[in-house]
Structure formats: C-alpha cells, structure tokens
Design an enzyme around this catalytic site. Structure first.
Site, PDB file in Angstrom:
ATOM      1  N   GLY A 208       0.789  -1.240   0.000  1.00 31.96           N
ATOM      2  CA  GLY A 208       0.000   0.000   0.000  1.00 31.96           C
ATOM      3  C   GLY A 208       0.810   1.273   0.000  1.00 31.96           C
ATOM      4  O   GLY A 208       0.290   2.337   0.309  1.00 31.96           O
ATOM      5  N   GLU A 427      -7.038   4.131  31.511  1.00 37.30           N
ATOM      6  CA  GLU A 427      -6.588   5.050  30.458  1.00 37.30           C
ATOM      7  C   GLU A 427      -5.842   6.250  31.045  1.00 37.30           C
ATOM      8  O   GLU A 427      -4.823   6.674  30.508  1.00 37.30           O
ATOM      9  CB  GLU A 427      -7.770   5.529  29.604  1.00 37.30           C
ATOM     10  CG  GLU A 427      -8.470   4.418  28.816  1.00 37.30           C
ATOM     11  CD  GLU A 427      -7.524   3.583  27.982  1.00 37.30           C
ATOM     12  OE1 GLU A 427      -6.473   4.106  27.534  1.00 37.30           O
ATOM     13  OE2 GLU A 427      -7.815   2.386  27.786  1.00 37.30           O
TER      14      GLU A 427
HETATM   15  P1  ADP Z   1       1.312  -1.244  -3.557  1.00 32.97           P
HETATM   16  O1  ADP Z   1       1.441  -1.648  -4.975  1.00 32.97           O
HETATM   17  O2  ADP Z   1       2.554  -0.638  -2.994  1.00 32.97           O
HETATM   18  O3  ADP Z   1       0.764  -2.288  -2.636  1.00 32.97           O
HETATM   19  P2  ADP Z   1      -0.598   0.592  -4.649  1.00 32.97           P
HETATM   20  O4  ADP Z   1       0.267   1.322  -5.583  1.00 32.97           O
HETATM   21  O5  ADP Z   1      -1.491  -0.440  -5.234  1.00 32.97           O
HETATM   22  O6  ADP Z   1       0.261  -0.052  -3.476  1.00 32.97           O
HETATM   23  O7  ADP Z   1      -1.435   1.658  -3.821  1.00 32.97           O
HETATM   24  C1  ADP Z   1      -2.730   1.411  -3.375  1.00 32.97           C
HETATM   25  C2  ADP Z   1      -3.497   2.709  -3.275  1.00 32.97           C
HETATM   26  O8  ADP Z   1      -2.983   3.507  -2.223  1.00 32.97           O
HETATM   27  C3  ADP Z   1      -3.402   3.560  -4.501  1.00 32.97           C
HETATM   28  O9  ADP Z   1      -4.412   3.257  -5.390  1.00 32.97           O
HETATM   29  C4  ADP Z   1      -3.533   4.972  -3.951  1.00 32.97           C
HETATM   30  O10 ADP Z   1      -4.889   5.330  -3.855  1.00 32.97           O
HETATM   31  C5  ADP Z   1      -2.983   4.868  -2.565  1.00 32.97           C
HETATM   32  N1  ADP Z   1      -1.604   5.362  -2.483  1.00 32.97           N
HETATM   33  C6  ADP Z   1      -0.540   4.631  -2.051  1.00 32.97           C
HETATM   34  N2  ADP Z   1       0.575   5.383  -2.057  1.00 32.97           N
HETATM   35  C7  ADP Z   1       0.239   6.596  -2.512  1.00 32.97           C
HETATM   36  C8  ADP Z   1       0.976   7.802  -2.738  1.00 32.97           C
HETATM   37  N3  ADP Z   1       2.290   7.880  -2.503  1.00 32.97           N
HETATM   38  N4  ADP Z   1       0.295   8.870  -3.198  1.00 32.97           N
HETATM   39  C9  ADP Z   1      -1.023   8.801  -3.435  1.00 32.97           C
HETATM   40  N5  ADP Z   1      -1.755   7.686  -3.240  1.00 32.97           N
HETATM   41  C10 ADP Z   1      -1.168   6.593  -2.779  1.00 32.97           C
END
Ligand code: ADP
Length: 603
Positions: A208, A427
């Site tokens: 992600g 807490e």
């Molecule tokens: P990975 O391939 O590293 O698991 P992805 O490229 O599929 O992650 O990212 C998943 C989603 O997270 C993207 O569709 C986007 O919405 C969000 N995201 C992740 N990193 C970024 C970033 N640096 N800027 C904007 N959106 C991001």
C-alpha cells in the site's frame, strides 16, 4: 487507463465438452433409437403371419438365435426367438415370403448414416464455430487461442493516465524513476555516450505504499505501452505453461519497444530455488525462463522491466544480480510530510472544509501507508454523508483515523458502572505516566467509548514531528506508559483485569526487541539474538541463539518490564490526587482532549 483483457479458458476446453456430448449421444441415444424400430413378438404370431401369408422378408439369424421379419409392405420390422422347428423352411416357402440368411437393414440406410455420422459432425462444427466466435469477441485477436499465451494487460495511454504528480511523497523513488522516463523518451542520448539503462528495477516496500502506482506513473509520464502482469498469473497448473507465458510476454514487449513491462508481486515466481523436496517445478521453470529472457534481450532496446515485491529477501539471488533486476528502489512508508501530501492528493477528490489541518491529521496517522491514508479520507467522506453534511470536516478525519486504528464506536455496548470506572483509571494511568516522563509523545486524546475492535478505551499519543530514531530511554518510557494502565488499576482497586492484554503484548515485544535486536542489554552487547523475516510484512522474528541464551533473554525481558512497571506505579502513587481527579473527569465526559487533560494536570 484503458485495459485490453485476454481470455482465460483455452479453446480446446470447449471442444472437449462438445466431444463428450457426442460420445454420450452415440452410446446411449443411438442404440435406443434403433431398438425402438424393431417390434418384439412371440413365435406364435410369426407362425400365424406365415400361415396368413402376411410376411414380407424374413432373415433367419442362427447365430443370434432369432428371426427378423417384416410385414408385407416392409414398413414394420419384427423380431422373435428361434424354436427347434424342422419344418421352418417349408413353412416359409408356403408363406410366399422372401427369406434368406442375410441381415435385413434395420432402418433406412441413408437415415442411419445421416444420424450416426453426418449429424454429430454438423453439431460438432456448429458448436465449435459458435464458441470460436464468442471467444474471438472476448479476445480481440486470433493469437490468443493458444496455450501459454501471456494474458498481460496492456494499458494504452488515455487522458486519465497516472502521472508522477498523482503519487505524493516518495520523492526519492520518483527521482530514481524519472531517469527511466527520460531514457524512454530519448534512448539514443544514452546510447551515444555508451551508458546502458538497468534492464530491471525492483520496487520494494510495505503493502500500500504506491508501488503499482509508481510503475503506472512511469508509463504515464513516458508515454509508452505498459504491460502489466501479476507474478501469480504466470504460475499454471501444467509445468511449462508459465515459462511459455514469459516467452510470449517478452516477445510482445520487444515488438512494442520502447515499452514498460510491470510484474507485480514478483515473489510469486521469483522465490529462491532451494531445491527442497516437493519444490514447485512449474514456478522454477517460469523463473528460469524469466532469467533467460532478461539475459536474452540486449540493453538499450528500450524495454524496461519494473517489478514490485514486499518480500525482497525471499527473491532468488540470480534475479537480483547485476544485469537483471540490478536497481532496487525502496518505496517506504511515508514520513510526516509525505503523509500530509498524500492526504492532500486524495482530499482533492472529496469536498473538504477549508480549514482542515492536514498536518495535524498526518501527525495523528503516524505509521499509515498511502493506501491507509486514502482509506482515511474516504472513511471521513462516508462519515460526513452519514451525518447528512456536504463537507468533510476536521472531526470527520479524526474520527476516521480512530476507525482505522480501533474500529467503529460500539454504540450498544453497555459497560457497568464499575467497569467504566476501571477503564477510566486504566486510560488515565497510561496518559499520566506518559505525561510525567520526559521524552514521551504528548497525549492527544483519551476516550472510554468502546470500539468494535474490542478496545474498551484508548489513549492516543501523537509525536510532534518525524521520528526516525528511538533512544533506549524513549523505549523504556514507552514500556512504562504501556504498563501504566495496569499500574493504575492495581493502585486504586488492588486487583488486575483482562483489559491490559494488548498492553502486555506490546510491552513484551518492545522489551524483547531491545534485548535481542537493538543491543540494549549489557550482557549481550551488540549481538543479534534474533533475525527479522519479512521486514515489510509484520516483521516476524526467529531466534538465532542457543536455548540457554533464550532462557537468559526471557529473564532479562521480565526484569526490564518489571522495572518499568514499578516506575509507572511510583509515578502514579506520587500523583494519586491528579489520577483520581482526571479519572473522575474522564468517567463523566467519556472523551477528553489532550488540552483538557493537560490543563487539569497543570492546574
Ligand atoms: P502497492 O502496490 O505498494 O501495494 P498501490 O500502488 O497499489 O500499493 O497503492 C494502493 C493505493 O494507495 C493507490 O491506489 C492509492 O490510492 C494509494 N496510495 C498509495 N501510495 C500513494 C501515494 N504515494 N500517493 C497517493 N496515493 C497513494
């Protein structure tokens, strides 16, 4: 981006189904049809018909022990069993029938031929044609009918293509990749000077963080075709198919050069070939083919291979050697500034209140990945809709961070008065211990509203800025803060509750890491006693020491936590009146902010 998909099921699959239907038809339906045309009668009827001269043709089948005969008009065929009858020939002669030892055609020969041979063939061809046409329609090209064709999705440029500006943060990764973009725009510039681009680039990082996005952005920026395939798509049931898919993918790529080939989750095929028994032949063959293909094409033909993985340590060394995936681009979790930028990029897609403080939200969401931040914005938008508002506000964002951390509020969970009191003390215990120690992150919010994750309450601490290093003192303070909840329960109620289970788990993990991995124990000096696996996926550890040492580690972990627990208890004891006052306040209000907490504490 537009996406052209290729079919999944091979053509032979449909022909197989047709063949099975035909075989069933021939074996079951045809004999049944034939049976229906012959009427079975008794021998008496046969004799009667002979006597009345109603017989047409007669065939005596000695071997089958039966007589086949027809009526005068040859329209009906009869069958009867043979009897020992020496006068049979005479009877037949007297009846005036034609008789012989030959087989009587059981049905019209032309019809029978049509039914058994021509009809099945026609059905076969018609169904085949139908399937073929249908698949052509899905496939979009005749070449996809064969086994082992790569079903790589080709992204063609479209107006909404992802650009580097859509990927927030990750500046180092973008800088690294922009060189590739420049190369794809103008390969000759590099060729002239004799520089060669890396053939393969490995994007590594936790899930992600935008690896897939970055690969797409490279394609979007450089305006070239983009082949995308997931590592698992290569692995087939039959050995050799994956390899042939790899061959095909590279063939297509070379034809379309300059272009980008993106293989997501490459660890699915790129795992170390360890030669263990029961290894995966198909995967190894696919990997071998990939290695061969990467060696096979020349540098500077304009094919750049990008691959993403979150388990770089599991990749085969042959894959990561120079000349193959020789460049590694880390795509790490975003820092404070990166988180703020990602939030802003995604906030553009929703209607935001003007005075939202993104920096504060980014600070609260420490440790969140890009995908999680995108999710936080979306959760906030959903929350605004649920409340019937048209704008997303700061409080929506803060609530959605809590949802991501601790789950939704459990509206109908009813704590008894005594339980609520215990949770409030617990807490405040955490918060007070944190506040009374130097070098602890300030308290942002304390709540005792139960959450769907099972948490009955929590204390949110938020660091002011970026935090790259943690000192031994800070780690110890963190452990003390974690034990603060239980320490407060013990001090006030003289008993323990199950509420501390999560604290105990976290404290133990930290203490163990301090001793086994951070070299923060005098006895073990700077010796690694555990190794981390899957750095990007949770970071499980395996012990790398003797069992005696493990026993000693356990003892030291216990001693370390006990020291911090005692420290926390002492802090609370010294501030008993504040503890009571704050716990009462939290009990009444259920949720208090860091400022409220501090003002009571400092009053
Ligand atoms: P990975 O391939 O590293 O698991 P992805 O490229 O599929 O992650 O990212 C998943 C989603 O997270 C993207 O569709 C986007 O919405 C969000 N995201 C992740 N990193 C970024 C970033 N640096 N800027 C904007 N959106 C991001």
């Amino acid at each position: 981006m537009d996406e052209v998909k290729h079919p999944k099921k091979p053509f032979i699959y449909y022909y197989g189904i047709v063949l099975v239907i035909l075989l069933l038809f021939n074996f079951l339906a045809m004999p049944w049809l034939a049976q229906r045309q012959v009427q079975k009668v008794d021998y008496g009827t046969f004799l009667d018909m002979a006597e009345k001269q109603e017989l047409g043709r007669v065939e005596v089948q000695q071997s089958e022990n039966q007589i086949l005969f027809t009526n005068k008009d040859n329209t009906v065929i009869y069958k009867t069993g043979m009897m020992p009858d020496p006068d049979l020939t005479q009877t037949l002669k007297d009846s005036g029938a034609e008789f012989e030892g030959e087989i009587i055609e059981q049905a019209n020969p032309i019809l029978s031929f049509l039914l058994t041979w021509v009809l099945p063939m026609v059905i076969f061809v018609v169904i085949g044609q139908y399937m073929y046409k249908r698949m052509m329609k899905n496939a979009g090209g005749p070449n996809t009918m064969m086994f082992g064709k790569s079903n790589a999705k080709v992204y063609v440029k479209s107006s909404e293509g992802i650009k580097f500006s859509d990927v927030a943060g990750e500046d180092e990764a973008k800088e690294n990749l922009s060189e590739i973009v420049d190369y794809l725009h103008n390969p000759s510039k590099y060729r002239e000077i004799g520089a060669s681009m890396p053939k393969g680039i490995l994007l590594v990082g936790p899930p992600g963080t935008g690896k897939t996005m970055l690969a797409k952005a490279v394609a979007g920026e450089s305006n070239v075709p983009f082949f995308s395939m997931s590592g698992s798509e290569f692995v087939e049931m039959f050995v050799g198919l994956g390899a042939s898919k790899v061959r095909d993918l590279f063939k297509q790529a070379k034809e379309k050069a300059p272009c980008i080939v993106f293989i997501d989750e490459i660890d699915a095929i790129g795992q170390k070939r360890d030669g263990r028994l029961g290894g995966n032949d198909e995967r190894e063959q696919t990997l071998n083919q990939l290695l061969t293909e990467m060696d096979g094409f020349e540098e500077n033909i304009g094919v750049v291979i990008l691959a993403a993985t979150n388990r770089p340590e599991s990749l085969d060394p042959a894959l990561t050697r120079p000349g193959r995936f020789d460049r590694r681009v880390p795509v790490e979790l975003p820092d404070l500034k990166g988180r703020e930028e990602i939030l802003k990029v995604h906030a553009k897609k929703v209607r935001m209140d003007n005075n939202v403080d993104f920096s504060r939200v980014a600070r609260m969401a420490s440790g969140a990945s890009g995908a999680e931040l995108a999710n936080i914005i979306n959760e906030a938008a959903l929350h605004a809709v649920r409340d019937g508002r048209h704008l997303v506000t700061q409080s929506d964002l803060e609530e959605s961070i809590e949802v991501v951390i601790a789950g939704y509020q459990k509206k109908n969970a009813i704590l008894t008065d005594a339980e609520k009191k215990i949770v409030a003390y617990h807490e405040i215990g955490h918060a007070l211990v944190a506040a009374k120690q130097t070098n602890s992150a300030p308290v942002q919010k304390i709540t005792i509203v139960p959450r769907t994750s099972g948490a009955l309450g929590y204390t949110m601490q938020v660091d002011e800025g970026n935090h790259y290093l943690m000192s031994q003192e800070e780690l110890e303070n963190k452990i003390a803060t974690l034990t603060g909840g239980r320490a407060a329960e013990e001090l006030v109620f003289h008993s323990a509750s199950t509420g501390a289970s999560n604290d105990i788990e976290q404290a133990t993990k930290l203490a163990r890491a301090m001793i086994t991995r951070y070299g923060m124990s005098k006895d073990f000096d700077m010796v690694a006693l555990e190794t981390v696996q899957n750095q990007y996926l949770g970071g499980d550890t395996t012990p790398a020491c003797s069992t005696e040492t493990q026993t000693e580690i356990d003892k030291q972990v216990i001693a370390l936590i006990r020291r911090q627990h005692e420290k926390a208890a002492k802090i609370l004891e010294e501030n008993r009146d504040k503890l009571d006052e704050l716990a009462k306040y939290l009990y009444e209000k259920e949720t208090i902010t860091g400022e409220e907490f501090m003002s009571i504490l400092n009053a």
